[in-house]
Scaffold this motif. Sequence first.
Motif, PDB file in Angstrom:
ATOM      1  N   VAL A  38       0.841  -1.200   0.000  1.00 53.10           N
ATOM      2  CA  VAL A  38       0.000   0.000   0.000  1.00 53.10           C
ATOM      3  C   VAL A  38       0.875   1.249   0.000  1.00 53.10           C
ATOM      4  O   VAL A  38       1.885   1.311   0.708  1.00 53.10           O
ATOM      5  CB  VAL A  38      -0.929   0.019   1.235  1.00 53.10           C
ATOM      6  CG1 VAL A  38      -1.782   1.279   1.258  1.00 53.10           C
ATOM      7  CG2 VAL A  38      -1.814  -1.220   1.245  1.00 53.10           C
ATOM      8  N   LEU A  39       0.481   2.247  -0.782  1.00 55.75           N
ATOM      9  CA  LEU A  39       1.142   3.552  -0.770  1.00 55.75           C
ATOM     10  C   LEU A  39       0.244   4.551  -0.054  1.00 55.75           C
ATOM     11  O   LEU A  39      -0.975   4.524  -0.225  1.00 55.75           O
ATOM     12  CB  LEU A  39       1.415   4.041  -2.191  1.00 55.75           C
ATOM     13  CG  LEU A  39       2.672   3.545  -2.893  1.00 55.75           C
ATOM     14  CD1 LEU A  39       2.770   4.183  -4.274  1.00 55.75           C
ATOM     15  CD2 LEU A  39       3.916   3.851  -2.076  1.00 55.75           C
ATOM     16  N   PHE A  40       0.867   5.439   0.706  1.00 58.46           N
ATOM     17  CA  PHE A  40       0.119   6.408   1.497  1.00 58.46           C
ATOM     18  C   PHE A  40       0.482   7.848   1.152  1.00 58.46           C
ATOM     19  O   PHE A  40       1.613   8.153   0.771  1.00 58.46           O
ATOM     20  CB  PHE A  40       0.379   6.185   2.992  1.00 58.46           C
ATOM     21  CG  PHE A  40      -0.117   4.871   3.515  1.00 58.46           C
ATOM     22  CD1 PHE A  40      -1.441   4.714   3.893  1.00 58.46           C
ATOM     23  CD2 PHE A  40       0.738   3.780   3.619  1.00 58.46           C
ATOM     24  CE1 PHE A  40      -1.899   3.491   4.378  1.00 58.46           C
ATOM     25  CE2 PHE A  40       0.285   2.565   4.098  1.00 58.46           C
ATOM     26  CZ  PHE A  40      -1.040   2.423   4.482  1.00 58.46           C
ATOM     27  N   CYS A  41      -0.524   8.699   1.334  1.00 59.16           N
ATOM     28  CA  CYS A  41      -0.330  10.150   1.309  1.00 59.16           C
ATOM     29  C   CYS A  41      -0.784  10.681   2.663  1.00 59.16           C
ATOM     30  O   CYS A  41      -1.973  10.956   2.865  1.00 59.16           O
ATOM     31  CB  CYS A  41      -1.156  10.789   0.186  1.00 59.16           C
ATOM     32  SG  CYS A  41      -1.168  12.601   0.215  1.00 59.16           S
ATOM     33  N   PRO A  42       0.125  10.792   3.639  1.00 60.63           N
ATOM     34  CA  PRO A  42      -0.271  11.332   4.942  1.00 60.63           C
ATOM     35  C   PRO A  42      -0.672  12.798   4.835  1.00 60.63           C
ATOM     36  O   PRO A  42       0.008  13.587   4.168  1.00 60.63           O
ATOM     37  CB  PRO A  42       0.979  11.149   5.804  1.00 60.63           C
ATOM     38  CG  PRO A  42       2.106  10.987   4.839  1.00 60.63           C
ATOM     39  CD  PRO A  42       1.539  10.394   3.601  1.00 60.63           C
ATOM     40  N   THR A  43      -1.765  13.133   5.464  1.00 61.80           N
ATOM     41  CA  THR A  43      -2.312  14.487   5.421  1.00 61.80           C
ATOM     42  C   THR A  43      -2.890  14.810   6.786  1.00 61.80           C
ATOM     43  O   THR A  43      -3.499  13.944   7.426  1.00 61.80           O
ATOM     44  CB  THR A  43      -3.418  14.591   4.359  1.00 61.80           C
ATOM     45  OG1 THR A  43      -2.920  14.160   3.104  1.00 61.80           O
ATOM     46  CG2 THR A  43      -3.926  16.016   4.228  1.00 61.80           C
TER      47      THR A  43
END
Length: 215
Positions: free
Chosen positions: A158-163
């Motif tokens: 899984v790839l994440f974009c933390p925001t």
Amino acid sequence: MAVTGTPLTARAVMQDAPVIPVIVLHEVQHAVPMARALVAGGIRMLEVTLRTPQALACIEAIAREVSEAVVGAGTVRSSNDAAAAARAGARFAVSPGYTTALGSACREAGLPLLPGVATASEIMAAQAEGFDALKFFPALQSGGSAMLKAWQGPFGDVLFCPTGGIQPGNAAEFLALANVACVGGSWLVPGDALAQGDWERITALARAASQLARG
């Protein structure tokens, strides 16, 4: 710089630059010059949040007048939001959470979706429906970089974009992680810069963000 040819995917949105700006617009006249300023600084994936009455009109203006930008809709929470965003010209959607109905609506509208997750169970639910490029939100309040490190084992695909709480001072610690493709942040488009029409400042912030190193 416009994305042409192959269909846009959520991973392509996340991997285009180190930062996706989280944008709140109250004035439609700010939309086009702001988008041009961000593109000039090397940031073209633009998340305009559906948090104001003017958001859809802003998305429409950017889609119509700034061909170099790839405008998306943020804070997409319902099927109606997804349909309205697509009609306005949005190319992707970002949500604070995930539901099956929202996933289906985005597929029907042709919008790649970055669904928000904050727990392992939410990741598994999104993965079960075909989503493996996810927004980790709210990042700092949900465990920050330590949580993402812990997820590298069980969710290595899984790839994440933390925001949420990401700023220039802590962006690097997130971007250094192998499972982080980019971060989301509002600092690229400060409210006072919008109010003053300080497009050069926004371009400078975008340029600095586009040069952040990723792991």
